[in-house]
Design an enzyme around this catalytic site. Structure first.
Site, mmCIF file in Angstrom:
data_model
loop_
_atom_site.group_PDB
_atom_site.id
_atom_site.type_symbol
_atom_site.label_atom_id
_atom_site.label_comp_id
_atom_site.label_asym_id
_atom_site.label_seq_id
_atom_site.Cartn_x
_atom_site.Cartn_y
_atom_site.Cartn_z
ATOM 1 N N CYS A 281 0.803 -1.234 0.000
ATOM 2 C CA CYS A 281 0.000 0.000 0.000
ATOM 3 C C CYS A 281 0.832 1.278 0.000
ATOM 4 O O CYS A 281 0.850 2.004 -0.988
ATOM 5 C CB CYS A 281 -0.928 -0.006 1.217
ATOM 6 S SG CYS A 281 -2.132 -1.333 1.158
HETATM 7 N N1 LIG Z 1 -2.730 -6.045 1.807
HETATM 8 C C1 LIG Z 1 -3.176 -4.975 2.401
HETATM 9 O O1 LIG Z 1 -2.840 -4.686 3.536
HETATM 10 C C2 LIG Z 1 -4.159 -4.034 1.708
HETATM 11 C C3 LIG Z 1 -4.836 -3.081 2.484
HETATM 12 C C4 LIG Z 1 -5.731 -2.238 1.885
HETATM 13 C C5 LIG Z 1 -5.928 -2.310 0.511
HETATM 14 N N2 LIG Z 1 -5.269 -3.219 -0.242
HETATM 15 C C6 LIG Z 1 -5.543 -3.270 -1.675
HETATM 16 O O2 LIG Z 1 -6.378 -4.396 -1.944
HETATM 17 C C7 LIG Z 1 -6.057 -4.949 -3.225
HETATM 18 C C8 LIG Z 1 -5.699 -6.421 -3.056
HETATM 19 O O3 LIG Z 1 -4.543 -6.535 -2.242
HETATM 20 P P1 LIG Z 1 -4.127 -7.872 -1.502
HETATM 21 O O4 LIG Z 1 -3.072 -7.477 -0.520
HETATM 22 O O5 LIG Z 1 -5.318 -8.608 -1.025
HETATM 23 O O6 LIG Z 1 -3.455 -8.662 -2.721
HETATM 24 P P2 LIG Z 1 -3.065 -10.234 -2.754
HETATM 25 O O7 LIG Z 1 -1.985 -10.341 -3.763
HETATM 26 O O8 LIG Z 1 -2.840 -10.718 -1.358
HETATM 27 O O9 LIG Z 1 -4.380 -10.925 -3.281
HETATM 28 C C9 LIG Z 1 -4.869 -10.713 -4.567
HETATM 29 C C10 LIG Z 1 -5.477 -12.015 -5.052
HETATM 30 O O10 LIG Z 1 -6.077 -11.768 -6.314
HETATM 31 C C11 LIG Z 1 -5.889 -12.928 -7.124
HETATM 32 N N3 LIG Z 1 -6.093 -12.541 -8.502
HETATM 33 C C12 LIG Z 1 -5.305 -11.820 -9.321
HETATM 34 N N4 LIG Z 1 -5.900 -11.639 -10.516
HETATM 35 C C13 LIG Z 1 -7.095 -12.258 -10.447
HETATM 36 C C14 LIG Z 1 -8.171 -12.421 -11.355
HETATM 37 N N5 LIG Z 1 -8.151 -11.888 -12.577
HETATM 38 N N6 LIG Z 1 -9.247 -13.124 -10.954
HETATM 39 C C15 LIG Z 1 -9.289 -13.662 -9.716
HETATM 40 N N7 LIG Z 1 -8.312 -13.541 -8.803
HETATM 41 C C16 LIG Z 1 -7.233 -12.843 -9.172
HETATM 42 C C17 LIG Z 1 -4.494 -13.378 -6.774
HETATM 43 O O11 LIG Z 1 -4.288 -14.739 -7.099
HETATM 44 C C18 LIG Z 1 -4.467 -13.141 -5.261
HETATM 45 O O12 LIG Z 1 -4.882 -14.280 -4.531
HETATM 46 C C19 LIG Z 1 -4.921 -4.093 -3.774
HETATM 47 O O13 LIG Z 1 -5.461 -3.090 -4.580
HETATM 48 C C20 LIG Z 1 -4.322 -3.482 -2.540
HETATM 49 O O14 LIG Z 1 -3.684 -2.240 -2.806
HETATM 50 C C21 LIG Z 1 -4.392 -4.111 0.343
#
Ligand SMILES: NC(=O)c1ccc[n+]([C@@H]2O[C@H](COP(=O)([O-])OP(=O)(O)OC[C@H]3O[C@@H](n4cnc5c(N)ncnc54)[C@H](O)[C@@H]3O)[C@@H](O)[C@H]2O)c1
Length: 453
Positions: A281
């Site tokens: 982030c």
């Molecule tokens: N990790 C954090 O602390 C956090 C906090 C707030 C916001 N975010 C935001 O949330 C979003 C997700 O982050 P995250 O940390 O959960 O990422 P992550 O990488 O942990 O999870 C994303 C998931 O999406 C899957 N994926 C990718 N493309 C796909 C598709 N086309 N169809 C289905 N699944 C698909 C991946 O396999 C993965 O399991 C990002 O935009 C991030 O900036 C993350």
């Protein structure tokens, strides 16, 4: 029947399903954000269908196991047994569900431009199965305008119209992995829909599982809220990192200064320096905003400056290590350096953008013999900037004694810092983890203890 009557039928049908929990809820992307959300919604009584491209993740959920530290395996197992949580790699499930939350990654390209490829491909998949009456909510952090300018046109290629035939909203995710006090359920959620009905439906969806839901006037405002929150953190961390460098020069402890300033009960909020930014982030999201405003001829100066200061911190850590080794008449080349903690923050297993990896790569370039210990990260694959597969070494007294310098990059709470100091020749502490100072401890942003001669 008029278009307005059809639309209001769709709104009331979905509202009712959300109110009595008969709605089938879909979550696309079951990572750090998607899995906790899916579990919370299933606990609220919805039948949740998770969809992810990663077969190992789906298999784990199907077996009733969690791979996210904040989500207990027992909860996933219980929801699987009670028939509330399903997971699949088959996108056909997206046609069966009434709502879809999209939680896929939004990284940066090497050029620091937004990489929306995951969002676009997930939305294309949703579009293939879109049907009238569905609610689609984007949760991935992104620049203002994404829902309207990128997501909506892809979904409307189906011939269905957003706000009339289906509903579209943005709701930023605020989950803070490893936070023992605030979780998906008790962290207020902001929602902004394309139309008032979209906002109303998204609010109804979240209100079932989240204690406080805040409506804003548009998807763009909701997108900007998240970028303000994370830019606020990036800029304040940049400020305090620069203050650490000033304190270093002035012979003051930045840690003491910040703690004393934090006693002011109003108008001050403590931020702490460190070895650099990490995670998915704070190092990334502000650049979504600076990229977007460049389109309108605006230069986001605070974001760029904070990026420069924070991005230079791993180099300052290496300078500290150089100073520490110098005090023992040693150079980085040939020294055995043990990195203590490589996850990007305390008590989690996430390595994404971790400054530990930058520090390790810099040390390797300078010829150090680098090893690491992290109870949450047993193995580093070759994909980190140092391009060498490595295993975590045990943090025994013998390993500490053998190292020329132990560098605390991540202050996991399980570490016994007194033991680390007692058994190490030199300790560089980038987190103020060591409370009892001694002559072998060098802290980022603080003077060392001088030995009497
Ligand atoms: N990790 C954090 O602390 C956090 C906090 C707030 C916001 N975010 C935001 O949330 C979003 C997700 O982050 P995250 O940390 O959960 O990422 P992550 O990488 O942990 O999870 C994303 C998931 O999406 C899957 N994926 C990718 N493309 C796909 C598709 N086309 N169809 C289905 N699944 C698909 C991946 O396999 C993965 O399991 C990002 O935009 C991030 O900036 C993350």
């Amino acid at each position: 029947m008029t278009t307005i009557a059809v639309q209001s039928d769709l709104v009331s049908a979905l509202s009712q399903k959300l109110a009595n929990r008969t709605a089938k809820v879909g979550v696309v992307g079951l990572g750090y954000v998607g899995l906790p959300l899916a579990v919370e919604m299933a606990k609220a009584g919805f039948t949740v269908h998770g969809f992810d491209l990663s077969a190992p993740k789906i298999d784990a959920i199907v077996r009733g196991e969690s791979y996210i530290p904040d989500v207990p395996t027992a909860e996933v197992g219980e929801l699987r047994r009670s028939g509330k949580l399903f997971a699949t790699t088959d996108p056909a499930v997206l046609r069966e569900v009434d709502t879809v939350n999209i939680c896929v990654p939004t990284p940066l390209r090497k050029t620091k431009d937004p990489d929306l490829s995951y969002v676009v491909s997930a939305v294309e998949m949703v579009a293939k199965h879109l049907r009238a009456g569905q609610l689609i909510v984007l949760e991935s952090t992104t620049y203002p305008g994404t829902t309207d300018e990128v997501v909506k046109p892809i979904l409307e290629k189906t011939g269905l119209v957003a706000g009339r035939d289906f509903f579209l909203a943005f709701s930023p995710e605020r989950v803070d992995p490893g936070n023992a006090k605030f979780n998906t359920r008790n962290t207020p959620k902001v929602v902004g829909g394309l139309t008032p009905d979209c906002t109303k439906l998204a609010k109804a969806l979240y209100s079932a599982s989240i204690e406080c839901v805040i409506e804003v006037s548009s998807t763009r405002v909701a997108e900007m809220v998240k970028l303000l929150e994370n830019t606020f953190r990036a800029v304040n961390i940049g400020l305090v990192n620069e203050l650490a460098l000033m304190c270093d020069r002035l012979g003051l402890s930045v840690w003491e200064v910040v703690d004393a300033a934090a006693t002011k009960p109003f108008g001050f909020m403590p931020f702490y320096p460190g070895p650099g930014l990490g995670g998915h982030c704070i190092p990334i999201d502000p650049f979504y905003l600076s990229w977007k405003v460049r389109e309108v001829g605006f230069e986001a100066r605070f974001i760029e400056l904070a990026g420069q200061v924070n991005g230079a911190m791993p180099h300052h850590v290496v300078d500290k290590i150089t100073d520490a080794l110098n005090s023992h008449s040693k150079s980085i080349r040939g020294s055995r350096i043990l990195i203590v903690g490589v996850a990007y923050k305390r008590d989690i297993d996430d390595l994404r953008e971790s400054p530990a990896l930058d520090v390790m790569a810099l040390l390797k370039q300078k010829g150090a013999d680098v090893s690491f210990h992290d109870p949450f990260v047993p193995h580093l694959s070759e994909e980190w900037p140092g391009h060498q597969a490595m295993d975590s070494v045990p943090l025994t007294d013998a390993v500490l004694e053998r190292s020329d310098c132990a560098v605390i990059i991540t202050d996991h709470s399980a570490f016994d810092y007194d033991r680390i100091v007692a058994n190490s020749k030199l300790v560089v502490d980038t987190r103020n983890a060591v409370k009892r100072l001694s002559a072998n401890v060098f802290k980022l942003g603080a003077p060392g203890v001088r030995t009497r001669t």
